[in-house]
Design a protein around this motif. Structure first.
Motif, PDB file in Angstrom:
ATOM      1  N   ILE A 131      29.562  32.730  27.140  1.00 48.92           N
ATOM      2  CA  ILE A 131      29.493  31.634  26.166  1.00 48.92           C
ATOM      3  C   ILE A 131      30.085  30.353  26.742  1.00 48.92           C
ATOM      4  O   ILE A 131      30.772  30.370  27.760  1.00 48.92           O
ATOM      5  N   VAL A 132      29.805  29.254  26.052  1.00 53.06           N
ATOM      6  CA  VAL A 132      30.422  27.961  26.334  1.00 53.06           C
ATOM      7  C   VAL A 132      30.798  27.364  24.989  1.00 53.06           C
ATOM      8  O   VAL A 132      30.017  27.412  24.046  1.00 53.06           O
ATOM      9  N   SER A 133      31.989  26.798  24.910  1.00 54.67           N
ATOM     10  CA  SER A 133      32.458  26.150  23.687  1.00 54.67           C
ATOM     11  C   SER A 133      32.532  24.653  23.923  1.00 54.67           C
ATOM     12  O   SER A 133      33.111  24.203  24.919  1.00 54.67           O
ATOM     13  N   CYS A 134      31.943  23.872  23.020  1.00 49.86           N
ATOM     14  CA  CYS A 134      32.005  22.409  23.128  1.00 49.86           C
ATOM     15  C   CYS A 134      33.465  21.969  22.992  1.00 49.86           C
ATOM     16  O   CYS A 134      34.158  22.399  22.067  1.00 49.86           O
ATOM     17  N   LYS A 135      33.900  21.134  23.895  1.00 53.22           N
ATOM     18  CA  LYS A 135      35.294  20.677  23.887  1.00 53.22           C
ATOM     19  C   LYS A 135      35.564  19.656  22.784  1.00 53.22           C
ATOM     20  O   LYS A 135      36.700  19.339  22.489  1.00 53.22           O
ATOM     21  N   LYS A 136      34.497  19.148  22.166  1.00 55.17           N
ATOM     22  CA  LYS A 136      34.669  18.112  21.148  1.00 55.17           C
ATOM     23  C   LYS A 136      34.529  18.644  19.729  1.00 55.17           C
ATOM     24  O   LYS A 136      35.301  18.304  18.855  1.00 55.17           O
ATOM     25  N   CYS A 137      33.515  19.506  19.475  1.00 51.58           N
ATOM     26  CA  CYS A 137      33.316  20.017  18.107  1.00 51.58           C
ATOM     27  C   CYS A 137      33.607  21.519  18.005  1.00 51.58           C
ATOM     28  O   CYS A 137      33.540  22.077  16.919  1.00 51.58           O
ATOM     29  N   TYR A 138      33.889  22.173  19.139  1.00 55.14           N
ATOM     30  CA  TYR A 138      34.274  23.586  19.203  1.00 55.14           C
ATOM     31  C   TYR A 138      33.135  24.552  18.876  1.00 55.14           C
ATOM     32  O   TYR A 138      33.367  25.740  18.685  1.00 55.14           O
ATOM     33  N   THR A 139      31.902  24.058  18.822  1.00 54.89           N
ATOM     34  CA  THR A 139      30.759  24.935  18.602  1.00 54.89           C
ATOM     35  C   THR A 139      30.587  25.834  19.819  1.00 54.89           C
ATOM     36  O   THR A 139      30.715  25.374  20.952  1.00 54.89           O
ATOM     37  N   ILE A 140      30.276  27.104  19.573  1.00 57.05           N
ATOM     38  CA  ILE A 140      30.106  28.071  20.647  1.00 57.05           C
ATOM     39  C   ILE A 140      28.622  28.408  20.753  1.00 57.05           C
ATOM     40  O   ILE A 140      27.964  28.674  19.753  1.00 57.05           O
ATOM     41  N   ASN A 141      28.098  28.389  21.983  1.00 58.01           N
ATOM     42  CA  ASN A 141      26.714  28.760  22.246  1.00 58.01           C
ATOM     43  C   ASN A 141      26.668  29.710  23.428  1.00 58.01           C
ATOM     44  O   ASN A 141      27.608  29.750  24.231  1.00 58.01           O
ATOM     45  N   HIS A 142      25.574  30.458  23.535  1.00 59.15           N
ATOM     46  CA  HIS A 142      25.372  31.279  24.725  1.00 59.15           C
ATOM     47  C   HIS A 142      25.293  30.352  25.935  1.00 59.15           C
ATOM     48  O   HIS A 142      24.694  29.275  25.851  1.00 59.15           O
ATOM     49  N   LEU A 143      25.854  30.779  27.054  1.00 54.96           N
ATOM     50  CA  LEU A 143      25.814  29.992  28.281  1.00 54.96           C
ATOM     51  C   LEU A 143      24.369  29.758  28.704  1.00 54.96           C
ATOM     52  O   LEU A 143      23.991  28.638  29.058  1.00 54.96           O
ATOM     53  N   ARG A 144      23.530  30.799  28.636  1.00 52.85           N
ATOM     54  CA  ARG A 144      22.129  30.665  29.045  1.00 52.85           C
ATOM     55  C   ARG A 144      21.392  29.655  28.162  1.00 52.85           C
ATOM     56  O   ARG A 144      20.569  28.893  28.640  1.00 52.85           O
ATOM     57  N   CYS A 145      21.714  29.625  26.881  1.00 49.17           N
ATOM     58  CA  CYS A 145      21.047  28.701  25.955  1.00 49.17           C
ATOM     59  C   CYS A 145      21.454  27.261  26.205  1.00 49.17           C
ATOM     60  O   CYS A 145      20.608  26.363  26.213  1.00 49.17           O
ATOM     61  N   ILE A 146      22.743  27.030  26.408  1.00 45.79           N
ATOM     62  CA  ILE A 146      23.209  25.658  26.619  1.00 45.79           C
ATOM     63  C   ILE A 146      22.722  25.141  27.969  1.00 45.79           C
ATOM     64  O   ILE A 146      22.400  23.953  28.107  1.00 45.79           O
ATOM     65  N   LYS A 147      22.611  26.026  28.964  1.00 47.58           N
ATOM     66  CA  LYS A 147      22.076  25.594  30.265  1.00 47.58           C
ATOM     67  C   LYS A 147      20.613  25.176  30.129  1.00 47.58           C
ATOM     68  O   LYS A 147      20.215  24.136  30.663  1.00 47.58           O
ATOM     69  N   SER A 148      19.817  25.962  29.422  1.00 51.27           N
ATOM     70  CA  SER A 148      18.405  25.593  29.257  1.00 51.27           C
ATOM     71  C   SER A 148      18.286  24.334  28.394  1.00 51.27           C
ATOM     72  O   SER A 148      17.420  23.490  28.633  1.00 51.27           O
ATOM     73  N   HIS A 149      19.171  24.181  27.414  1.00 46.40           N
ATOM     74  CA  HIS A 149      19.187  22.970  26.590  1.00 46.40           C
ATOM     75  C   HIS A 149      19.494  21.737  27.457  1.00 46.40           C
ATOM     76  O   HIS A 149      18.846  20.699  27.314  1.00 46.40           O
ATOM     77  N   CYS A 150      20.460  21.856  28.341  1.00 47.23           N
ATOM     78  CA  CYS A 150      20.826  20.742  29.218  1.00 47.23           C
ATOM     79  C   CYS A 150      19.716  20.426  30.207  1.00 47.23           C
ATOM     80  O   CYS A 150      19.457  19.255  30.502  1.00 47.23           O
ATOM     81  N   GLU A 151      19.049  21.462  30.726  1.00 51.43           N
ATOM     82  CA  GLU A 151      17.932  21.224  31.649  1.00 51.43           C
ATOM     83  C   GLU A 151      16.800  20.478  30.953  1.00 51.43           C
ATOM     84  O   GLU A 151      16.222  19.557  31.513  1.00 51.43           O
ATOM     85  N   SER A 152      16.512  20.854  29.711  1.00 53.15           N
ATOM     86  CA  SER A 152      15.420  20.196  28.996  1.00 53.15           C
ATOM     87  C   SER A 152      15.781  18.762  28.622  1.00 53.15           C
ATOM     88  O   SER A 152      14.945  17.875  28.653  1.00 53.15           O
TER      89      SER A 152
END
Length: 173
Positions: A83-104
């Motif tokens: 997982i990865v947790s946003c340092k600003k709003c503390y939302t937690i997402n799967h690492l694979r999901c946030i990576k694909s979100h950032c790539e897109s």
């Protein structure tokens, strides 16, 4: 015989309509018709005070019960997921999901952003415990998922590794 049967049917229909209207009013007042994701997001935003112990408790309870959902894929986050947790709003997402979100979003020429708070992601997209001291932490029985046994690395925090906002030290006079 018809007048009595007609009266019973009419009374039943009025009752069904009254129950339907009452349920509609109740559901609108109590947000029953909203998806859990939208309700969670509203709760997170209302608790998002930077020092909010309530937000930390909500996140810990959902992680411990296995009911915290990734905001990107909408699947539950298990204790074995990276997982990865946003340092600003503390939302937690799967690492694979946030990576694909950032790539897109990176292909559009703008910096990647958190899908929840829309703030720029300026931290590493690697799997660390919440305090950031352990890379690729192993699940520990009896400890909140994705936490280690170390003290939080924020020097002002008085807690063990935890999700959500830090607890400030109490000033001693």
């Amino acid at each position: 015989m018809w007048p009595i049967a007609f009266q019973l049917i009419k009374t039943a229909l009025v009752g069904v309509v009254a129950v339907g209207v009452a349920f509609y009013i109740y559901s609108r007042q109590n947000c029953i018709d909203e998806s859990p994701l939208r309700a969670d997001e509203r709760r997170r935003r209302s608790l998002q005070g930077e020092k909010s112990p309530e937000l930390r408790k909500v996140i810990i309870d959902k992680l411990n019960s296995g009911t915290y959902d990734c905001n990107i894929c909408l699947e539950e986050i298990s204790r074995n997921d990276e997982i990865v947790s946003c340092k600003k709003c503390y939302t937690i997402n799967h690492l694979r999901c946030i990576k694909s979100h950032c790539e897109s979003s990176g292909g559009s020429g703008r910096s990647p952003h958190c899908p929840s708070c829309r703030k720029s992601i300026d931290y590493e997209l690697q799997y660390y415990c919440f305090c950031g001291s352990n890379f690729n932490p192993m699940p520990i029985e009896g400890v909140t998922p994705h936490c280690c046994l170390s003290r939080c690395t924020n020097r002002n925090c008085r807690l063990q590794c935890h999700p959500g906002p830090c607890a400030e030290r109490y000033r001693e006079n």
